[in-house]
Write a protein that holds these residues in place. Sequence first.
Motif, PDB file in Angstrom:
ATOM      1  N   ASP A 146      35.138  43.479  39.184  1.00 11.39           N
ATOM      2  CA  ASP A 146      36.290  42.641  39.511  1.00 11.39           C
ATOM      3  C   ASP A 146      36.620  41.699  38.352  1.00 11.39           C
ATOM      4  N   TRP A 186      38.389  43.704  35.767  1.00 12.14           N
ATOM      5  CA  TRP A 186      39.748  44.001  36.235  1.00 12.14           C
ATOM      6  C   TRP A 186      40.663  42.794  36.028  1.00 12.14           C
ATOM      7  N   GLN A 187      40.148  41.618  36.381  1.00  8.54           N
ATOM      8  CA  GLN A 187      40.949  40.400  36.216  1.00  8.54           C
ATOM      9  C   GLN A 187      41.259  40.112  34.754  1.00  8.54           C
ATOM     10  N   SER A 229      41.161  45.048  32.368  1.00  5.88           N
ATOM     11  CA  SER A 229      40.583  46.377  32.168  1.00  5.88           C
ATOM     12  C   SER A 229      41.101  47.358  33.211  1.00  5.88           C
ATOM     13  N   ARG A 230      41.492  48.543  32.746  1.00 10.90           N
ATOM     14  CA  ARG A 230      41.906  49.620  33.643  1.00 10.90           C
ATOM     15  C   ARG A 230      41.153  50.913  33.335  1.00 10.90           C
ATOM     16  N   TRP A 278      34.266  51.245  44.294  1.00 12.55           N
ATOM     17  CA  TRP A 278      35.187  50.340  43.603  1.00 12.55           C
ATOM     18  C   TRP A 278      36.279  51.137  42.888  1.00 12.55           C
ATOM     19  N   CYS A 279      35.888  52.204  42.224  1.00 16.52           N
ATOM     20  CA  CYS A 279      36.884  53.037  41.519  1.00 16.52           C
ATOM     21  C   CYS A 279      37.892  53.633  42.501  1.00 16.52           C
ATOM     22  N   HIS A 335      40.398  51.059  43.654  1.00 16.96           N
ATOM     23  CA  HIS A 335      41.355  50.656  42.623  1.00 16.96           C
ATOM     24  C   HIS A 335      42.112  51.854  42.042  1.00 16.96           C
TER      25      HIS A 335
END
Length: 351
Positions: free
Chosen positions: A186, A189-190, A193-194, A218-219, A222
Amino acid sequence: MTEASGQGGQPSPPIPRVRLVDVAREAGLSKTTVSAALNGTGRLSPEVREKARETARRMGYRPNATARQLRAGRARLIGYVVGEFAATPWTFLESPYFARLTGATAATALRRGYAVVLLPAGSLQSEWADLSLDAVVVADPVADDPVVEGLLAAGIPVFTDRSVEGLPGAYWVDVDAGGAVREALDHLWQQGSRRPVLVVPDSTTRFHTEVYAAHREWCAAHDLPERAVRVAEAGNGPVVQGVETALAGEGRDRPDALLVVAEASPPLVLEAARRHGYEVPDDLLVVLVSEDATALHTQPPVTTLSLRPEAVAEAGIEHLVAVLEHGRREPAGTLVPTRLDVRASSVRPRA
């Protein structure tokens, strides 16, 4: 080594051992009072207790460990074994995490009056089956670990991870591996990162099984492809090679973040990234599950996810002391929170 000699070349007589009664006489207290003061028992005033202890220290008094063990019915020895390193039983001390966990376990146990005995993982019935162990710590057992099964069958209390939850004679301390992985991902991501990639041991321990599952979930949540490299062996060499495999790729296949759960030296991981043309954190965000103090001193400093080995050791020894000293019989466990220490390696520079 030769014996010390007195006059005429004769061996000097041994120095008499200071007895409890000698301390009592010197302190002007009863033998029972001194014994209670030194053992931390009895209803004594702080002044009397300190007087007895100070006199014992000054006189060099040491309790008779053998007599104390016989009275207690215990050897005051706790075995310590790392299940994940069964094939190479002593190399776990090369790991900063296991080195800190081992040291903290030994220090915490010693404060409670127990010594820790390091044991090889793969030889329960040969080298150490006959040791008088009051309990055994099994750090990171693999799935269906025969060491844990053998100890429980023998009626020896075991402290290990949550895989033994509910089993009679087993007590556990664990970390929330899934929550830790989600927190790290997380954070990445914040930071934008993608295309994060995971480097993780190819291991059957409960911790790593939970890491795999949390990453997969998680993957999926998202809507990202699973990018993961499994490392077959522990150690800087295999893990850095796994990092290089994870960082290979061109264009949109190149990852933009790296989460390394397999323990490796932070400077070596950063150097591997630079060899592949990445600038950290501009091109690549980096988070390591690590207790390595060098993470604070790299350029840039590396974000680490700590499993808090000292807290794990403290909680585990408390469980064993509750069993050995206070007669606890019901299964018990503790979940220790992890700690994400965010540093420059995982913070995207602002334009």
